[in-house]
Design a protein around this motif. Sequence first.
Motif: not given
Length: 186
Positions: A54-63, A148-160
């Motif tokens: 497991v590695r943590y990277i510095d990126s502002y994009i949640p991925q 996981l469902p809560e995380a998926l919802l947070k990571l997805t824009a409502p219109d997507k």
Amino acid sequence: MKEWIEFIKIIFIISLVYCLCSNNIANAITLDEQIKIKSELELICTSYKTTCNVRYIDSYIPQAYTTYHGNIVLSSGLTNYLSYNEIRAVGLHEVGHRVLNHYQKQDKFLKNWNFDSSELKTFRYNNEFTADLFATLYFKQTKQKNYLPEALLKLTAPDKINISTSSHPSTRIRIEKINQIEKEIY
């Protein structure tokens, strides 16, 4: 002078909105929590007789993603945006990809693939569903809530939420499948 004060207020409000939108500091996990998640995910891989790093990277994009050689990558954008339990859930989904050998299976699939894009899409969707299932079953076995469902919802824009891509089914479909599995096993 009054115009200057109004200008400062506007700049302050814009800065505040930017900070709230770009860094959800309320959910930022600590270094100790990052280490705890890393240890837990790597231990789970080991329990399935495989390794992951497991590695943590510095990126502002949640991925979050898994590499061919077993690295599970979590970005600072993800760790600043999701809660501790949501990051664990996303990490478990990625462990599922590793434990279930999705990259190796994809190599085999591509060697025999007849270039039908719908077949590739179905194959990739099944990998996402089985990684979701892996995380869901882990939470069931350990008697923990599945975030996981809560995380998926947070990571997805409502219109997507209803939009599928070439590699991932829509968030709505994934959550429906997770909920269906949970009803069957709980």
